[in-house]
Scaffold this motif. Structure first.
Motif, PDB file in Angstrom:
ATOM      1  N   TRP A  51       0.850  -1.197   0.000  1.00  0.00           N
ATOM      2  CA  TRP A  51       0.000   0.000   0.000  1.00  0.00           C
ATOM      3  C   TRP A  51       0.882   1.243   0.000  1.00  0.00           C
ATOM      4  CZ3 TRP A  51      -4.770   0.001  -1.403  1.00  0.00           C
ATOM      5  CH2 TRP A  51      -5.558  -1.147  -1.220  1.00  0.00           C
ATOM      6  N   ALA A 110     -10.416  -2.606  -6.560  1.00  0.00           N
ATOM      7  CA  ALA A 110      -9.373  -3.633  -6.611  1.00  0.00           C
ATOM      8  C   ALA A 110      -8.917  -3.855  -8.046  1.00  0.00           C
ATOM      9  CB  ALA A 110      -9.909  -4.931  -6.008  1.00  0.00           C
ATOM     10  N   VAL A 169      -4.445  -6.481  -5.928  1.00  0.00           N
ATOM     11  CA  VAL A 169      -5.082  -6.662  -4.629  1.00  0.00           C
ATOM     12  C   VAL A 169      -6.474  -7.229  -4.844  1.00  0.00           C
ATOM     13  CG1 VAL A 169      -3.856  -4.962  -3.252  1.00  0.00           C
ATOM     14  CG2 VAL A 169      -5.777  -4.253  -4.657  1.00  0.00           C
ATOM     15  N   SER A 170      -6.977  -7.876  -3.834  1.00  0.00           N
ATOM     16  CA  SER A 170      -8.314  -8.453  -3.911  1.00  0.00           C
ATOM     17  C   SER A 170      -9.333  -7.435  -3.402  1.00  0.00           C
ATOM     18  CB  SER A 170      -8.401  -9.719  -3.069  1.00  0.00           C
ATOM     19  OG  SER A 170      -8.297  -9.391  -1.705  1.00  0.00           O
ATOM     20  N   ASN A 212     -11.323  -8.025  -1.019  1.00  0.00           N
ATOM     21  CA  ASN A 212     -11.242  -8.056   0.440  1.00  0.00           C
ATOM     22  C   ASN A 212     -10.123  -7.174   0.951  1.00  0.00           C
ATOM     23  OD1 ASN A 212     -13.315  -9.677   1.405  1.00  0.00           O
ATOM     24  ND2 ASN A 212     -12.259 -11.523   0.746  1.00  0.00           N
ATOM     25  N   ALA A 213      -9.013  -7.164   0.216  1.00  0.00           N
ATOM     26  CA  ALA A 213      -7.900  -6.324   0.637  1.00  0.00           C
ATOM     27  C   ALA A 213      -8.312  -4.859   0.634  1.00  0.00           C
ATOM     28  CB  ALA A 213      -6.710  -6.544  -0.286  1.00  0.00           C
ATOM     29  N   LYS A 254      -8.476  -2.587   3.896  1.00  0.00           N
ATOM     30  CA  LYS A 254      -7.674  -1.367   3.968  1.00  0.00           C
ATOM     31  C   LYS A 254      -8.565  -0.160   4.243  1.00  0.00           C
ATOM     32  CE  LYS A 254      -3.895   0.978   3.723  1.00  0.00           C
ATOM     33  NZ  LYS A 254      -2.938   0.869   4.848  1.00  0.00           N
TER      34      LYS A 254
END
Length: 239
Positions: free
Chosen positions: A3, A25, A31-32, A34-35, A39
């Motif tokens: 990040w 995303a 990145v997913s 969910n990520a 975040k």
DNA sequence: CCCTGATTCGC
DNA sequence: GCGAATCAGG
């Protein structure tokens, strides 16, 4: 992917624009979904309207809807957080069981029923039906096409309370339930002696202490959980 | 099935 | 802090 400041700014901007986590995303790449959501949460960005959590009403909208002391939600809230309920029958019973004791005012003083001589017309589609009492145990329905009131059937001479089946004489039936009585079912619905436990309920729970012990079990942390045993033939297919 | 955001929790 | 896994509603 890490990040970086740039990527965080990009995330903030798109999140503020209302882009979905998936879109963000995709845009950032590496990145997913969910990520992105994770975040965004850690950054303290505004919550989005969740499909799971109903949008919280800002109190001013419905002050009239006083929080009735309904039993079911209160007991749900009182239950320990890491607890799962085995039989879902409790909730059904909570909603289905009338509460003969409290909750029902003895006399509906606030909303007096209309005088018996002026029955309220009930609309059925286009036709206006009038329901007229013919004494205890009966009523007649009169539509606009009916010139004469139908001849009322002879009312029963007097109404007797239904006699409970002898095998139910001292058992706890559906109508006996309230929030202080254990609602654990004994036997099976449909059987003539189906009834409920009837012991004093564990306060805040729909069951007595003994049946709470059967209905609830502590939920272990994920790492301590045993994988469920393999399902016997006929279980749901795992894809 | 697909989608969504929220939450949990092992890392 | 990170993000996969999971949850639960649409």
């Amino acid at each position: 992917m890490s990040w970086t400041d740039e990527r965080i700014e990009r995330l903030k901007a798109m999140w503020a624009e209302g882009k979905t986590a998936s879109a963000i995303a995709d845009d950032l790449g590496g990145v997913s979904r969910n990520a992105v959501i994770g975040k965004a949460h850690r950054l303290g960005l505004d919550s989005r309207p969740s499909p799971v959590k109903p949008g919280e009403d800002k109190g001013a909208s419905a002050p009239a809807a006083a929080p009735a002391p309904s039993v079911a939600p209160a007991s749900e809230r009182a239950a320990p957080s890491r607890v799962k309920e085995k039989p879902a029958i409790a909730a059904i019973l909570e909603s289905a069981a009338p509460m003969p004791d409290d909750d029902l005012p003895a006399a509906p003083a606030a909303a007096p029923a209309p005088a018996p001589s002026t029955p309220a017309p009930a609309k059925t589609g286009e036709t206006v039906m009038v329901y007229r009492s013919i004494g205890p145990g009966g009523f007649v329905r009169q539509g606009p096409g009916d010139q004469q009131p139908p001849i009322p059937p002879a009312p029963p001479r007097r109404l007797m309370p239904a006699k409970p089946a002898p095998e139910m004489a001292d058992k706890t039936g559906l109508l006996d339930l309230n929030d202080r009585i254990c609602k654990w079912p004994m036997g099976h619905p449909g059987e003539p002696d189906f009834h409920f436990c009837g012991q004093q309920a564990n306060p805040g729970y729909p069951y007595c202490v003994q049946h709470c012990g059967v209905a609830y079990q502590a939920q272990l942390p994920r790492r301590d959980r045993r994988p469920p045993p393999p399902l016997p033939y006929g279980g749901p297919r795992v894809r």
